[in-house]
Design an enzyme around this catalytic site. Structure first.
Site, PDB file in Angstrom:
ATOM      1  CB  CYS A 172      54.270  53.044   8.427  1.00  0.00           C
ATOM      2  SG  CYS A 172      55.580  52.143   7.324  1.00  0.00           S
ATOM      3  CB  CYS A 202      60.610  50.167  12.467  1.00  0.00           C
ATOM      4  SG  CYS A 202      60.548  50.103  10.729  1.00  0.00           S
ATOM      5  CB  CYS A 260      58.886  53.954  13.858  1.00  0.00           C
ATOM      6  SG  CYS A 260      58.133  55.224  12.630  1.00  0.00           S
ATOM      7  CB  CYS A 298      65.404  65.319   4.316  1.00  0.00           C
ATOM      8  SG  CYS A 298      67.137  65.917   4.278  1.00  0.00           S
ATOM      9  CB  CYS A 348      67.607  63.970   0.925  1.00  0.00           C
ATOM     10  SG  CYS A 348      67.882  62.471   1.667  1.00  0.00           S
ATOM     11  NE  ARG A 361      71.762  65.199   7.859  1.00  0.00           N
ATOM     12  CZ  ARG A 361      71.707  64.613   7.090  1.00  0.00           C
ATOM     13  NH1 ARG A 361      70.761  63.391   7.129  1.00  0.00           N
ATOM     14  NH2 ARG A 361      71.990  64.745   5.848  1.00  0.00           N
TER      15      ARG A 361
HETATM   16  S1  SF4 Z   1      60.523  53.747  10.321  1.00  0.00           S
HETATM   17 FE1  SF4 Z   1      58.441  54.044  10.570  1.00  0.00          FE
HETATM   18  S2  SF4 Z   1      57.653  54.991   9.046  1.00  0.00           S
HETATM   19 FE2  SF4 Z   1      59.619  53.978   8.280  1.00  0.00          FE
HETATM   20  S3  SF4 Z   1      59.104  51.908   7.544  1.00  0.00           S
HETATM   21 FE3  SF4 Z   1      59.557  51.947   9.749  1.00  0.00          FE
HETATM   22  S4  SF4 Z   1      57.525  52.208  10.730  1.00  0.00           S
HETATM   23 FE4  SF4 Z   1      57.489  53.022   8.625  1.00  0.00          FE
END
Ligand code: SF4
Length: 345
Positions: free
Chosen positions: A57, A61, A64, A101, A132, A264
């Site tokens: 990705c 974040c 993540c 989901c 979802c 949740r």
């Molecule tokens: S949470 Fe992870 S998968 Fe989702 S947008 Fe952020 S980096 Fe990408």
């Protein structure tokens, strides 16, 4: 009386902070009273989450493991084939889940991928499950397309408070998130939106995160509250752990602010004791992720959840919204057969 007030959308910061500051027993008592006014207190909704496209990705974040910017050893995988998704959904249903989901690690979906996801939504719905998806930022026409496919919920978390957001993500803004949420609402799709705690935020940040959610024009139908799962290689690995009582407080305040939402208890359950999870259910959590993987991190085993529910007298919530005569809980009709006959995972 507080417990019977209509849902509000005009919460002030000091009011929400005052709820967080209540003595623990008072906060839980109030949250449980609100919970009982709107839901069967002994029913919990079960969702199963599948990663349909993993890793690589472009977003950053900080929590993540799927970000391409962090070296976490995660193996990236392309979009799953329709048959794989159908089989996973059928297994989730056989295990007692009512919602399926599907998560894809994208900044936003390409239109050709969106068509494939729309097909997945149709297939999963045909099995009798709620659907979802979480695919990143959506344009208005993409939200419309998912609505046409029959999508029930779109997940798009605000993650944290507007003030703390820049510490966690720099590749998109808090306003970007709100924009996608508005497109989802305009398309007539239910909103699943919550956040993550334990990311070095203050109690004020937790209050502001919930205040933003509660002051949306409509409350999200689902509010996932995640506890950070620290993954080696991500910037938040090594963050100071959250006081478990502060986690329970966050659940309780979410219940008070959004009385009709399913709150949740999401990521982080593997690092929680069963007593802590029970406290979260008492504070108003009435949905969990059920299944042994949460995208790329672990989740309690199905049989552990079954045993915990049995000890607590909790039943899985059925998906039929029909209300039985005299029953005040539109969501409470339990699909106990699916639960008790489910094969052991
Ligand atoms: S949470 Fe992870 S998968 Fe989702 S947008 Fe952020 S980096 Fe990408």
């Amino acid at each position: 009386m507080f417990e019977t007030q209509a849902p509000r959308h005009d919460w002030r910061s000091e009011e929400v902070q005052a709820l967080f500051a209540l003595p623990f027993n008072d906060l839980l008592f109030r949250a449980q009273a609100v919970h009982r006014a709107h839901f069967d207190p002994n029913a919990v909704q079960l969702s199963t989450l599948l990663s349909i496209k993993t890793g690589a990705c472009p977003e950053d974040c900080a929590y993540c493991p799927q970000s391409a910017r962090f070296d976490t050893g995660l193996k990236a995988e392309p979009l799953l084939a329709l048959g794989e998704v159908r089989a996973a959904a059928a297994e989730a249903k056989a295990n007692g889940a009512t919602r399926f989901c599907m998560g894809a690690a994208w900044r936003s979906p390409k239109d050709r991928d969106l068509e494939k996801v729309a097909e997945m939504v149709r297939e999963v719905k045909a099995l009798g499950l709620e659907t979802c998806v979480t695919l990143g930022m959506l344009k208005p026409q993409q939200a419309q397309r998912l609505a046409q496919a029959g999508l029930d919920y779109y997940n798009h978390n605000i993650d944290t408070s507007p003030e703390h957001y820049g510490q966690i993500i720099t590749t998109r803004t808090f306003e970007d998130r709100l924009e996608t949420l508005a497109h989802v609402r305009e398309a007539g799709i239910n909103v699943c939106c919550g956040g993550i705690v334990g990311m070095g935020e203050s109690s004020t940040d937790r209050a502001e995160m919930l205040r933003v959610l509660a002051n949306l024009p409509e409350h999200p139908e689902s509010v996932p509250i995640n506890e950070l799962v620290q993954v080696p290689g991500t910037p938040l690995d090594g963050a100071a752990p959250l006081d478990p009582f502060d986690f329970v407080r966050t659940i309780a305040v979410a219940r008070l602010l959004m009385p009709r939402a399913h709150v949740r208890l999401s990521a982080g359950r593997t690092q929680m004791s069963e007593e802590l999870q029970a406290l979260c259910f008492f504070a108003g959590a009435n949905s969990i992720f059920y299944g042994e993987r949460l995208l790329t991190t672990a989740n309690p085993q199905n049989e552990k959840d079954r045993a915990l529910f049995q000890r607590l007298g909790i039943k899985p919530e059925g998906r039929a919204p029909a209300q039985e005569p005299g029953c005040p809980h539109p969501h409470a009709h339990q699909d106990a057969a699916a639960w008790t006959t489910a094969p052991q995972a």
